[in-house]
Design a protein around this motif. Structure first.
Motif, PDB file in Angstrom:
ATOM      1  N   LEU A  61       1.451  14.357   1.774  1.00 39.73           N
ATOM      2  CA  LEU A  61       1.286  13.151   2.426  1.00 39.73           C
ATOM      3  C   LEU A  61      -0.063  12.596   1.644  1.00 39.73           C
ATOM      4  CD1 LEU A  61       1.706  11.200   4.714  1.00 39.73           C
ATOM      5  CD2 LEU A  61       0.027  12.338   5.988  1.00 39.73           C
ATOM      6  N   GLY A  62       0.080  11.307   1.093  1.00 44.64           N
ATOM      7  CA  GLY A  62      -0.918  10.526   0.248  1.00 44.64           C
ATOM      8  C   GLY A  62      -1.690   9.355   1.126  1.00 44.64           C
ATOM      9  N   LEU A  63      -1.001   8.920   2.214  1.00 38.92           N
ATOM     10  CA  LEU A  63      -1.559   7.744   2.776  1.00 38.92           C
ATOM     11  C   LEU A  63      -1.099   7.802   4.254  1.00 38.92           C
ATOM     12  CD1 LEU A  63      -2.972   4.850   2.919  1.00 38.92           C
ATOM     13  CD2 LEU A  63      -0.657   3.763   2.368  1.00 38.92           C
ATOM     14  N   VAL A  64      -2.026   7.627   5.103  1.00 39.79           N
ATOM     15  CA  VAL A  64      -1.828   7.171   6.384  1.00 39.79           C
ATOM     16  C   VAL A  64      -2.183   5.829   6.975  1.00 39.79           C
ATOM     17  CG1 VAL A  64      -1.525   9.621   7.401  1.00 39.79           C
ATOM     18  CG2 VAL A  64      -3.884   8.263   7.471  1.00 39.79           C
ATOM     19  N   ALA A  65      -1.315   5.253   7.452  1.00 34.40           N
ATOM     20  CA  ALA A  65      -2.073   3.663   7.900  1.00 34.40           C
ATOM     21  C   ALA A  65      -1.559   3.227   9.171  1.00 34.40           C
ATOM     22  CB  ALA A  65      -0.956   2.720   6.812  1.00 34.40           C
ATOM     23  N   ILE A  66      -2.390   2.478   9.850  1.00 37.24           N
ATOM     24  CA  ILE A  66      -2.065   2.298  11.157  1.00 37.24           C
ATOM     25  C   ILE A  66      -2.396   0.630  11.619  1.00 37.24           C
ATOM     26  CG2 ILE A  66      -4.133   2.695  12.019  1.00 37.24           C
ATOM     27  CD1 ILE A  66      -3.102   3.553  15.024  1.00 37.24           C
ATOM     28  N   ALA A 120       0.783  -1.253   0.088  1.00 39.09           N
ATOM     29  CA  ALA A 120       0.131  -0.043   0.135  1.00 39.09           C
ATOM     30  C   ALA A 120       0.775   1.283   0.026  1.00 39.09           C
ATOM     31  CB  ALA A 120      -0.904  -0.031   1.215  1.00 39.09           C
ATOM     32  N   ALA A 121       2.099   1.200   0.819  1.00 38.11           N
ATOM     33  CA  ALA A 121       2.926   2.492   0.875  1.00 38.11           C
ATOM     34  C   ALA A 121       3.519   2.557  -0.520  1.00 38.11           C
ATOM     35  CB  ALA A 121       3.948   2.189   1.753  1.00 38.11           C
TER      36      ALA A 121
END
Length: 714
Positions: A305-310, A227-228
């Motif tokens: 920033l295009g993606l934040v993921a946790i 995904a990143a």
């Protein structure tokens, strides 16, 4: 007479009102302060006033302060840089006409302006610490939003967001970032019906939002990395937050395999202060576009920033231990909204908060079909309390017959994992006659048995207790309430002679174990990854997790069980998991079916009926009874607010850390919970913060502890 007095009072009131209005009009017409010199030194000609955020945490000081900018500092004193200013008794600053003096404090310049609305002399900046603009407008906006959400001060949030300075790192020159990588292969994302579409949307520059329930097995680090990588391929940045350093290392390894080195960096506490600041600077200057890190990385200043993921958002490590106690999931949600980025909340299970995001339509559910789940998940078998009570083996060695047989069969094919809820040898003891918990006479901490041959000692202060007697009945014998990992390893070593027994816990955590017969005893969260997967897993003492007086007890037990079970081979490859817990309980049934989504949906429905978070917003106020009552009474809470309590709690005792799950021992406090419906959380936080600040300004009473969205409501 009363009529005349009333008329006189009314005339006097009108005169006072007229005087106040005249003074206000005069102030409006009066010229604002435009400082030109400071003690003989020339000041900056262009925008000679700097608005400074002083690095001082109390909420009543959560404001900007005006300082004069000397001409010698004009070039370096730009918005975002670190400065030193005089602050304290005797200092001249905005809205407080004080003279030169006070101590030097760190701060950040937020903006430069031409005039100050303060009409007295302004103190000048004492020093520009560094010309590096570390506080960018997007980071300032994010920290301001976090402080408002959690009723905290902006200075406290900035201490969490910006690492301490190291001059050597600032002198380094970073290379330009490499070109965007190619779109990665979909690989295991094809196991999810909506997985390929999600990755393609990221690669195309879109901002999809998904709650992802990952299939068990070793693939999730590569799926997060994919995904990143897809986001990087679109020319944007990516940020992934995981709960611990081991998980961060796995995702970092996967991302390196996909995009190579130089495009991303790892932000964890293990790298040390100077190296961590160097990596943070590389991110701020745009030398790297992707970040993998633990909780503090949620503030990483990733460009475009295009993606934040946790990952594993239910893990307690995602909740900060420092005021104002922000949660990484909520901070990343704020970033996704403010910076218009995609959002991915991934887990082997699903938290109630994530289920709510799906239910209200903010995010889509991303999960595999039942056929894929059955193929990837191990076979789960249960041992109920009644069955264990009739089992001679369980009474003799705390290992039921089914668990013993499963372990023996698993050892013929590979390693076997044993999960124990508590570390240590015998971490919880009680009187054998009256069941009163055994506590230290010095500090009232819990007594422990470090090992079979050692004397009892306190788990808090370490004081030995060789001659312990129960304070309630005088009995001198003890019984174990909970058996720890070391005692379990000792018992299993006797039950399976000749088989290697390894332990993994807080003091010594194993990363991996080889694919050969061995027993691995681990506490939750410290399970090492077995090459090829474990042949079997035993999840012991399920009651210790399920019987905790906590709203999240069932959710947390299932999360820990799923984490261990996901390391076991699938049912098609003979993987078996045995859990000791009442089979009729909802978390046990969810584990048997491997259905964390259904469990989260049902938990959310129950909380909606009861009005518990996340359906509502809550805040906890704790302190001395009179202080708590005064703060809540003085807060202009929304009309919909409901105050629950007070209830007695123990104040944290100074000089020793509080252990997870333990009630602190000390002065008796009271705690109230303030509950508001959805949409009123911001008003509740603002009201509590204002009342808290007013008390601090007046120096009334003792300190109170305010925490918005507390994890533990028990």
């Amino acid at each position: 007479m009363s009529s005349e007095n009333g008329s006189g009072a009314g005339d006097q009131g009108e005169q006072l009102a007229l005087i106040r209005e005249t003074v206000r009009e005069a102030k409006k017409k009066a010229p604002k302060a435009r400082p030109r010199t400071w003690r003989g030194a020339e000041l900056a000609k262009d925008r000679p006033v700097a608005r400074v955020l002083v690095d001082k945490g109390p909420v009543h000081l959560d404001k900007l302060w005006d300082y004069a900018v000397p001409a010698a500092m004009d070039e370096e004193a730009q918005p975002g840089v670190r400065v030193r200013v005089r602050f304290g008794a005797g200092t001249s600053r905005v809205r407080e006409g004080r003279r030169e003096g006070g101590g030097l404090l760190d701060g950040f310049i937020v903006e430069r302006i031409a005039e100050s609305d303060y009409r007295g002399p302004l103190a000048a900046l004492a020093q520009v610490v560094s010309p590096e603009p570390v506080l960018s407008p997007p980071l300032l906006a994010l920290c301001r939003a976090v402080a408002d959400r959690y009723a905290g001060s902006l200075a406290d949030v900035l201490q969490l967001a910006i690492p301490p300075r190291h001059a050597k790192a600032e002198a380094e020159r970073f290379p330009a970032p490499p070109p965007p990588p190619a779109v990665p292969a979909l690989a295991s994302w094809e196991r999810y019906p909506d997985g390929p579409g999600f990755i393609e949307a990221l690669a195309g520059g879109g901002s999809p939002r998904a709650v992802w329930t990952a299939l068990p097995g070793p693939h999730w680090p590569w799926e997060l990395a994919a995904a990143a990588a897809a986001t990087l391929a679109s020319g944007r940045g990516a940020l992934i937050v995981v709960p611990d350093g081991r998980s961060a290392a796995r995702v970092d390894t996967a991302l390196t395999e996909l995009v190579g080195r130089g495009t991303h960096t790892l932000l964890t506490a293990d790298s040390g202060p100077e190296e961590r600041y160097r990596r943070w600077l590389a991110i701020r200057r745009g030398a790297v576009r992707a970040v993998v890190g633990t909780r503090a990385a949620m503030y990483a200043p990733v460009a475009d920033l295009g993606l934040v993921a946790i990952w594993d958002d239910g893990h307690t490590a995602h909740s900060d231990d420092h005021a104002p106690y922000p949660h990484a999931r909520d901070v990343l949600l704020l970033r996704a909204v403010h910076e218009k980025a995609a959002c991915l909340i991934g887990d082997l299970g699903r938290t109630v908060e994530a289920a709510q995001l799906v239910e209200n339509g903010w995010a889509r559910s991303l999960e595999a079909g039942r056929d894929q789940v059955r193929a990837a998940a191990p076979l789960v078998r249960t041992i109920g309390d009644a069955e264990a009570a009739r089992d001679e083996a369980a009474r003799a060695a705390r290992l039921p017959s089914l668990a013993w047989q499963t372990a023996r069969a698993g050892l013929a094919r590979g390693p076997v994992l044993v999960q124990v809820p508590r570390r240590g040898y015998v971490p919880r003891l009680a009187c054998a006659r009256c069941r009163e918990p055994a506590r230290c006479r010095h500090c009232a901490g819990p007594l422990e048995a470090p090992d079979q041959d050692s004397a009892l000692c306190c788990g808090w202060c370490g004081t030995a207790a060789p001659d312990w007697h129960c304070t309630e009945c005088g009995h001198a014998r003890l019984r174990a309430q909970v058996v720890g990992a070391r005692r379990t390893a000792e018992e299993l070593g006797r039950a399976f002679p000749g088989v290697p027994v390894r332990t993994s816990g807080r003091d010594h955590v194993l990363d991996t174990v080889p694919d050969r017969p061995a027993i691995v005893v681990s506490t939750p969260g410290a399970e090492p990854v077995a090459v090829g997967g474990y042949a079997a897993a035993l999840l012991l003492d399920g009651w210790a997790l399920l019987n905790r007086p906590d709203l999240r007890a069932g959710e947390e037990a299932l999360r820990r069980w799923l984490g261990a079970g996901a390391l076991v081979r699938g049912a098609e490859d003979g993987g078996v998991v045995v859990v000791t817990g009442e089979p009729t309980l909802r978390p046990v049934q969810a584990l048997v079916r491997w259905d964390p989504v259904g469990h989260a949906v049902r938990e959310l429905a129950e909380r909606a009926e009861l009005g518990f978070p996340p359906v509502s917003r809550m805040a906890s106020v704790a302190g001395r009874p009179e202080d708590v009552a005064d703060l809540v009474r003085g807060a202009a809470l929304p009309p919909s607010a409901e105050v629950l309590g007070p209830v007695p709690v123990s104040a944290p005792a100074s000089g020793r850390p509080r252990r997870a799950g333990e009630a602190p021992v000390g002065e008796v406090w009271e705690r109230v919970l303030v509950r508001v419906p959805p949409g009123e959380g911001a008003a509740m936080a603002a009201a509590l913060k204002a009342a808290w600040a007013a008390r601090m300004v007046k120096r009334e009473g003792e300190a109170v502890r305010v925490r918005v969205d507390p994890l533990d409501l028990g």
